[in-house]
Design a protein around this motif. Structure first.
Motif, short mmCIF file in Angstrom:
data_model
loop_
_atom_site.label_atom_id
_atom_site.label_comp_id
_atom_site.label_asym_id
_atom_site.label_seq_id
_atom_site.Cartn_x
_atom_site.Cartn_y
_atom_site.Cartn_z
N MET A 129 0.81 -1.22 0.00
CA MET A 129 0.00 0.00 0.00
C MET A 129 0.84 1.27 0.00
SD MET A 129 -3.19 -0.64 -0.22
CE MET A 129 -2.71 -1.87 -1.41
N LEU A 130 2.06 1.19 0.47
CA LEU A 130 2.92 2.37 0.55
C LEU A 130 3.78 2.56 -0.69
CD1 LEU A 130 3.99 1.98 4.29
CD2 LEU A 130 2.53 3.76 3.36
N GLU A 131 3.73 1.62 -1.61
CA GLU A 131 4.54 1.69 -2.82
C GLU A 131 4.25 2.98 -3.59
OE1 GLU A 131 7.28 0.57 -5.60
OE2 GLU A 131 6.70 -0.84 -4.02
N GLY A 132 5.29 3.78 -3.80
CA GLY A 132 5.16 5.00 -4.59
C GLY A 132 4.55 6.19 -3.87
N LYS A 133 4.14 6.02 -2.63
CA LYS A 133 3.52 7.11 -1.89
C LYS A 133 4.58 8.15 -1.48
CE LYS A 133 -0.81 5.86 -1.81
NZ LYS A 133 -0.72 4.90 -2.90
N LYS A 134 4.22 9.43 -1.60
CA LYS A 134 5.10 10.53 -1.18
C LYS A 134 4.67 10.97 0.22
CE LYS A 134 5.89 12.28 -5.90
NZ LYS A 134 5.06 11.28 -6.61
N ILE A 135 5.57 10.81 1.18
CA ILE A 135 5.23 11.06 2.58
C ILE A 135 6.14 12.13 3.17
CG2 ILE A 135 5.05 10.04 4.89
CD1 ILE A 135 4.57 7.33 3.53
N VAL A 136 5.54 13.17 3.74
CA VAL A 136 6.29 14.12 4.57
C VAL A 136 6.22 13.61 6.00
CG1 VAL A 136 6.31 16.42 5.58
CG2 VAL A 136 6.01 16.16 3.12
N LEU A 137 7.37 13.35 6.59
CA LEU A 137 7.45 12.91 7.98
C LEU A 137 7.95 14.05 8.83
CD1 LEU A 137 7.31 10.73 10.19
CD2 LEU A 137 9.67 10.10 9.59
N LEU A 156 11.25 4.27 11.62
CA LEU A 156 10.05 4.54 10.84
C LEU A 156 10.40 4.92 9.41
CD1 LEU A 156 7.04 4.88 10.56
CD2 LEU A 156 7.24 7.18 11.54
N VAL A 157 11.41 5.78 9.25
CA VAL A 157 11.86 6.17 7.90
C VAL A 157 12.30 4.93 7.14
CG1 VAL A 157 13.62 7.40 6.59
CG2 VAL A 157 12.50 8.52 8.51
N GLY A 180 8.64 1.08 -0.14
CA GLY A 180 8.53 1.70 -1.45
C GLY A 180 8.10 3.14 -1.45
N ALA A 181 7.97 3.75 -0.26
CA ALA A 181 7.54 5.14 -0.18
C ALA A 181 8.73 6.09 -0.36
CB ALA A 181 6.88 5.42 1.17
N GLU A 182 8.42 7.31 -0.85
CA GLU A 182 9.39 8.39 -0.86
C GLU A 182 9.14 9.22 0.40
OE1 GLU A 182 9.94 10.58 -4.62
OE2 GLU A 182 8.46 9.19 -5.46
N VAL A 183 10.17 9.41 1.20
CA VAL A 183 10.00 10.07 2.49
C VAL A 183 10.82 11.35 2.54
CG1 VAL A 183 10.20 9.85 5.00
CG2 VAL A 183 9.62 7.84 3.61
N GLN A 184 10.14 12.45 2.82
CA GLN A 184 10.80 13.75 3.02
C GLN A 184 10.64 14.13 4.49
OE1 GLN A 184 12.69 16.07 0.99
NE2 GLN A 184 13.03 16.52 3.14
N VAL A 185 11.75 14.19 5.20
CA VAL A 185 11.72 14.51 6.63
C VAL A 185 11.81 16.02 6.83
CG1 VAL A 185 12.85 14.19 8.86
CG2 VAL A 185 12.77 12.29 7.22
N LYS A 196 17.40 9.08 2.12
CA LYS A 196 18.07 9.37 0.84
C LYS A 196 17.63 10.72 0.26
CE LYS A 196 18.66 4.47 -0.32
NZ LYS A 196 18.10 3.95 0.93
N ARG A 197 17.24 11.62 1.16
CA ARG A 197 16.82 12.96 0.77
C ARG A 197 17.34 13.95 1.82
NH1 ARG A 197 12.26 12.59 -2.87
NH2 ARG A 197 11.84 14.78 -2.51
N PRO A 198 17.60 15.20 1.45
CA PRO A 198 18.01 16.19 2.45
C PRO A 198 16.89 16.43 3.45
CG PRO A 198 17.51 17.27 0.38
CD PRO A 198 17.50 15.81 0.09
N VAL A 199 17.25 16.62 4.70
CA VAL A 199 16.27 16.91 5.74
C VAL A 199 16.12 18.43 5.88
CG1 VAL A 199 15.84 16.79 8.23
CG2 VAL A 199 16.65 14.76 6.99
N PHE A 200 14.89 18.90 5.98
CA PHE A 200 14.63 20.33 6.11
C PHE A 200 14.30 20.69 7.56
CE2 PHE A 200 13.07 19.58 1.61
CZ PHE A 200 14.24 20.08 1.02
N VAL A 201 14.96 21.74 8.05
CA VAL A 201 14.74 22.21 9.42
C VAL A 201 14.32 23.68 9.42
CG1 VAL A 201 15.77 22.53 11.71
CG2 VAL A 201 16.45 20.57 10.29
N GLU A 202 15.02 24.49 8.63
CA GLU A 202 14.79 25.94 8.60
C GLU A 202 14.04 26.35 7.34
OE1 GLU A 202 15.48 27.57 11.17
OE2 GLU A 202 16.85 26.21 12.23
N TYR A 203 13.47 27.56 7.37
CA TYR A 203 12.78 28.10 6.21
C TYR A 203 13.74 28.32 5.04
CZ TYR A 203 8.52 29.13 8.88
OH TYR A 203 7.37 29.05 9.62
#
Length: 399
Positions: free
Chosen positions: A1-9, A23-24, A31-36, A56-63
């Motif tokens: 069910m998570l295959e290909g899903k784009k998830i902001v964590l 969790l990540v 199969g999800a794409e995770v943006q932390v 496997k993506r940069p983590v965002f903290v600041e504006y």
């Protein structure tokens, strides 16, 4: 069910932030794409480097990045996501969510989100039981925000009780279940055929065609993505499904007929995209035929018309879809097939259209329904064509 899903964590400031790493990993493995996106306080409990490595993506903290002036666009992040999970969600973050406070990037993304949002509370027992926290949780539920209930056990303070964040495995399972609930074809049985058939001449030779099975497999995958229980009957093909699908491999038209008859009655819809042989050798040699004569003739007999056979036993409410690959008189031939075989929809391909037909990654189709309403589509990738076909089938199922 998570295959290909784009998830902001979203990760907020809580000791439970250490669970976010697992969790990540679970979400990515599924199969999800995770943006932390982290709050500044969360970085004191787990480093962005850890979560960046796992996602496997940069983590965002600041504006924005002060050194470059580059802006982390909260609106783009929110629009990108298929869903947003805030885990752990501290008492402070829950209060901000409930009252629309926006003093960090995570809250800006949350307030911009149009996708489903879920939060997994994590705090000490007394904080969780406090009237203010419970009122905030009630308010979030009223907003339509989903809660992943905290568990009971030993807490960081040493107390024992409710307030600990749900385990990563529980969160991943919860999200998968929520996705299933909202899928339009949840629990529906769908039958799809794909690929060619090979009609044996002798133990080493056969009559076949150039079908790769790509279109049928794309359709089966799309139905599975929409929650259906898919049975895929495939002739010889190197294609593989992306989803958990019951696959039945056959070789000949007779074997495909037998498999279809076994599974058709229980199917809500059936999409027959296989390129089934119209003729098969009348006699199959039990040994390899040696090259001797200058000319060699094979007597052929008609195969049983699978599509017409199924059309003759189709019950009310059942949707039957066929394909017509034509080289001339395309629409006339397709309509004839639609009507003579009791179909609800015919998908017309023309070999005169560049990029359509066998062995390609693209297709150009025309859909014709029982009312002879014709819809012409532009050349598309077969995955996109599958989306169009499945959308139409759902419309027919709901009609």
């Amino acid at each position: 069910m998570l295959e290909g899903k784009k998830i902001v964590l979203g990760v907020s400031g809580s000791i439970a932030a250490y669970k976010s790493a697992l969790l990540v990993r679970l979400l990515v493995k599924a199969g999800a794409e995770v943006q932390v996106v982290m709050t500044d306080d969360a970085t004191a409990f787990i480093t962005p480097l850890t979560l960046s490595t796992l996602s496997k993506r940069p983590v965002f903290v600041e504006y924005y990045k002060p050194e470059t002036g580059e802006w982390n666009n909260h609106v783009d992040l929110a629009l990108w996501a298929d869903m947003m999970i805030i885990a752990p969600a501290s008492a402070n973050t829950i209060a901000k969510m409930a009252n629309g406070l926006c003093d960090n990037l995570l809250m800006a993304v949350y307030l911009s989100a149009k996708c489903p949002v879920y939060f997994a509370p994590a705090m000490d027992l007394d904080m969780w039981k406090h009237h203010a926290t419970q009122e905030n949780v009630i308010r979030l539920k009223q907003f339509g925000i989903g809660i992943i209930q905290p568990g009971t056990g030993e807490l960081a303070s040493g107390l024992h009780g409710e307030g600990r964040m749900a385990e990563p495995e529980e969160i991943a399972e919860f999200i998968s279940t929520e996705i299933k609930k909202k899928l339009p074809l949840k629990g529906e049985k769908i039958l799809v055929t794909a690929g060619p058939t090979y009609e044996a001449i002798d133990p080493v030779r056969f009559i076949g065609n150039h079908s790769s099975g790509k279109m049928g497999f794309a359709i089966a995958d799309r139905f599975a993505e929409l929650g259906a229980n898919v049975t895929l009957i495939s002739g010889p093909s190197a294609q593989k499904s992306k989803f958990k699908i019951e696959r039945i491999d056959v070789t000949s038209a007779a074997e495909m007929l037998e498999a279809c008859q076994l599974h058709f009655a229980d199917a809500k819809a059936c999409v027959m995209s296989a390129a089934v042989a119209d003729y098969t050798p009348e006699i199959v040699a039990d040994k390899k035929i040696k090259k001797q004569e200058d000319r060699f003739n094979i007597d052929l007999k008609k195969t049983v018309d699978i599509l017409k056979t199924l059309g003759s036993v189709k019950h009310d409410g059942q949707i039957l879809v066929g394909f017509a690959l034509e080289t001339h008189n395309e629409e006339q031939n397709a309509i004839g097939k639609l009507q003579s075989k009791n179909l609800d929809l015919i998908i017309l391909n023309s070999l005169n259209d560049a990029g359509a037909g066998f062995q390609t990654d693209t297709n150009k189709i025309t859909m014709i329904d029982r009312e002879l309403m014709s819809t012409v589509f532009e050349l598309k990738n077969k995955d996109e064509v599958a989306i169009d076909i499945c959308k139409k089938v759902i419309e027919l199922m709901n009609a």
